[in-house]
Design a protein around this motif. Sequence first.
Motif, PDB file in Angstrom:
ATOM      1  N   LYS A   1       0.840  -1.208   0.000  1.00 20.74           N
ATOM      2  CA  LYS A   1       0.000   0.000   0.000  1.00 20.74           C
ATOM      3  C   LYS A   1       0.877   1.260   0.000  1.00 20.74           C
ATOM      4  O   LYS A   1       0.572   2.254  -0.657  1.00 20.74           O
ATOM      5  N   THR A   2       1.999   1.205   0.737  1.00 17.55           N
ATOM      6  CA  THR A   2       2.917   2.343   0.782  1.00 17.55           C
ATOM      7  C   THR A   2       3.434   2.662  -0.623  1.00 17.55           C
ATOM      8  O   THR A   2       3.448   3.825  -1.050  1.00 17.55           O
ATOM      9  N   VAL A   3       3.848   1.617  -1.347  1.00 21.73           N
ATOM     10  CA  VAL A   3       4.364   1.817  -2.710  1.00 21.73           C
ATOM     11  C   VAL A   3       3.266   2.350  -3.625  1.00 21.73           C
ATOM     12  O   VAL A   3       3.483   3.261  -4.418  1.00 21.73           O
TER      13      VAL A   3
ATOM     14  N   CYS B   1       3.282   5.898  -5.608  1.00 22.72           N
ATOM     15  CA  CYS B   1       3.137   5.998  -7.069  1.00 22.72           C
ATOM     16  C   CYS B   1       1.985   6.944  -7.438  1.00 22.72           C
ATOM     17  O   CYS B   1       2.093   7.727  -8.398  1.00 22.72           O
ATOM     18  N   TYR B   2       0.892   6.854  -6.676  1.00 22.06           N
ATOM     19  CA  TYR B   2      -0.248   7.744  -6.930  1.00 22.06           C
ATOM     20  C   TYR B   2       0.171   9.204  -6.741  1.00 22.06           C
ATOM     21  O   TYR B   2      -0.110  10.066  -7.592  1.00 22.06           O
ATOM     22  N   LEU B   3       0.832   9.491  -5.613  1.00 21.85           N
ATOM     23  CA  LEU B   3       1.252  10.873  -5.340  1.00 21.85           C
ATOM     24  C   LEU B   3       2.250  11.359  -6.386  1.00 21.85           C
ATOM     25  O   LEU B   3       2.191  12.516  -6.825  1.00 21.85           O
TER      26      LEU B   3
ATOM     27  N   VAL C   1       0.028  18.695  -3.068  1.00 20.70           N
ATOM     28  CA  VAL C   1       0.413  17.328  -3.445  1.00 20.70           C
ATOM     29  C   VAL C   1       1.920  17.139  -3.271  1.00 20.70           C
ATOM     30  O   VAL C   1       2.379  16.090  -2.783  1.00 20.70           O
ATOM     31  N   TYR C   2       2.723  18.135  -3.668  1.00 22.49           N
ATOM     32  CA  TYR C   2       4.179  18.012  -3.513  1.00 22.49           C
ATOM     33  C   TYR C   2       4.584  17.971  -2.040  1.00 22.49           C
ATOM     34  O   TYR C   2       5.535  17.275  -1.666  1.00 22.49           O
ATOM     35  N   THR C   3       3.868  18.720  -1.209  1.00 20.88           N
ATOM     36  CA  THR C   3       4.137  18.673   0.236  1.00 20.88           C
ATOM     37  C   THR C   3       3.890  17.260   0.766  1.00 20.88           C
ATOM     38  O   THR C   3       4.708  16.703   1.518  1.00 20.88           O
TER      39      THR C   3
ATOM     40  N   LYS D   1       6.848  14.692   2.230  1.00 26.22           N
ATOM     41  CA  LYS D   1       6.763  14.130   3.586  1.00 26.22           C
ATOM     42  C   LYS D   1       6.625  12.607   3.540  1.00 26.22           C
ATOM     43  O   LYS D   1       7.192  11.880   4.374  1.00 26.22           O
ATOM     44  N   PHE D   2       5.891  12.117   2.532  1.00 24.59           N
ATOM     45  CA  PHE D   2       5.649  10.668   2.412  1.00 24.59           C
ATOM     46  C   PHE D   2       6.967   9.930   2.168  1.00 24.59           C
ATOM     47  O   PHE D   2       7.243   8.902   2.814  1.00 24.59           O
ATOM     48  N   GLN D   3       7.797  10.448   1.254  1.00 18.73           N
ATOM     49  CA  GLN D   3       9.061   9.750   0.976  1.00 18.73           C
ATOM     50  C   GLN D   3      10.031   9.847   2.158  1.00 18.73           C
ATOM     51  O   GLN D   3      10.869   8.967   2.352  1.00 18.73           O
ATOM     52  N   GLN D   4       9.893  10.929   2.965  1.00 15.44           N
ATOM     53  CA  GLN D   4      10.722  11.025   4.176  1.00 15.44           C
ATOM     54  C   GLN D   4      10.313   9.965   5.209  1.00 15.44           C
ATOM     55  O   GLN D   4      11.152   9.316   5.820  1.00 15.44           O
ATOM     56  N   GLN D   5       8.990   9.803   5.363  1.00 14.78           N
ATOM     57  CA  GLN D   5       8.479   8.888   6.392  1.00 14.78           C
ATOM     58  C   GLN D   5       8.645   7.414   6.013  1.00 14.78           C
ATOM     59  O   GLN D   5       8.759   6.551   6.881  1.00 14.78           O
TER      60      GLN D   5
END
Length: 575
Positions: free
Chosen positions: A16-18, A22-24, A56-58, A62-66
């Motif tokens: 789900k994370t991947v 990909c969606y973002l 969306v970029y924010t 943050k998503f790739q950091q977490q």
Amino acid sequence: MTGAGADDDIPLGERKTVTDFCYLLDKSKQLFNGLRDLPQYGHKQWQSYFGRTFDVYTKLWKFQQQHRQVLDNRYGLKRWQIGEVASKIGQLYYHYYLRTSETSYLNEAFSFYSAIRQRSYYYQVNKEDRPELVVKKLRYYARYIVVCLLLNKMDLVKVLVKELSEEIEDYTQRFNTEDQLEWNLVLQEVAAFVEADPVVVLNEENTVVITSNRLQEGGVPQLEQGMVVGQLTLADALIIGNCNNQVKFSELTIDMFRILQALEREPVNLATSTSKPGTLALTPCLPSQEPSEKPAKRENPHKYLLYKPTFSQLYTFLSASFKELPANSVLLVYLSATGVFPTGRLDYEGPYDFGGVLTNTNRDVVNGETVQKRNQAQKEMHCLHPGDLFPFTRKPLFVIVDSSNSTAYKNFTNLFGQPLVCLLSPTVYPKSMQDQSQRGSLFTLFLYCPLLAFLSVCGLSSLRQGLWDKAQDFLRKVYRDIGQMITRSRAIDQAFLQFYGDEFLRLLLIRFVFCSATLRLHKLFRESRSFPESYPQLPKQDTVESSVLQKHVLELATMLDVQSLFWDGTLGVNY
């Protein structure tokens, strides 16, 4: 993720994370690409779309950091891909600066661009056999250099140019590409841009001191008790550059670069951007469109930067600015362009009979030969004539023309009784000054930094920091005196006083008067065509030929040991 079998081994949460990443990522690319379809003019249309893109970029950042570890293991996230997201956020901040003219967003763009370099996000790109990835890296460098130029980080610019040069050399050796000349031209342009200032300030260690020429606290004479001036505010500015052979970088001529800084306040939070970007926990943060607290200082005027626009582009932006100009506000039009002269004289001399300044030719629409063979009675169509600005004089209009045919704009008629002022450059310069024209106009240099221009016109190429500071302090006193001359003159046109209430316009008017007085006393400037002019005319005895101001110019010349270049004001000047 590789293959269906491998998918089955991945825990549902990680899968789900991947998927979410990909969606973002896809959504961010889609929104970013849509930005170029938005109209470049108008204040309102772009804001909601820009806000969604930034949001969306924010989330993506943050998503790739977490979830970095999961994305590294399951998605194969490369560092250059993180760099690409950071670069896009830097671009968003830069374009937000262009849309709003708020210099604090340049600092945000700088933070992200700087972190990319500090964290070596693009380092691995050179090891991959994909030229398109290297081009992304080169474009990142070019964008980073633009932001550093606008923040006056000249030492860093020189380092980045050296790195970019090495990257281009490596790129062209590894890949047989057709864009080698194009990238070498980028290098030449930025090198010329960095060297464009005619004078350098040196400290005791003989190293160059970077000086800022944005509006600073205490940099403009304050309104004094009893001064009766207008309450107008400079809200919009069109900055147009269409000079042949002038130094440029990234669709910004050196004249445009200088005047845009003259219309901005010094960024308030530069201190934060000087900390080590590699250590920052970067968090994109777009300001609210409706701040809860009213800012203490008025914002910078909104600016449109138009490099070599066609007439229709220029008129479209003019119309948009005019339409959205708030009440009690001023529209400024700055024209730095090649002069277009009339082909023949008619009995009637109207607002289309004096020529004007050049606009870009759209060769797809007009056959160049046909234009050149036109009847002499016809007017040049690729030209902004004084008459073209008449409709916009229905609202307060402040015009600056830096051109070999600037005097065409003396022939204005104030049809609607609104405040209207045109500041016009000299049309002829002494031979020694003409040689410098590629590095920017002397007239614009005076409006940007009078001391830099004064030193240039006196043939000085460097100055010690102590003497520079002393001269700047002296000029502050001169500016105060010029302000009093303007506001106390009984013969001055009311339009000048209407504009004097705005700090940016006040400083431009004062610098214009100082420029005029300096050139009138300088021995090399012998023709009346070598002096700036204005519409309406200034009362000369009260301002540009004032004995008090002449004395100040000679005092400054004496301080800099160049008094022999100037006429003694008491001897009279050859006009």
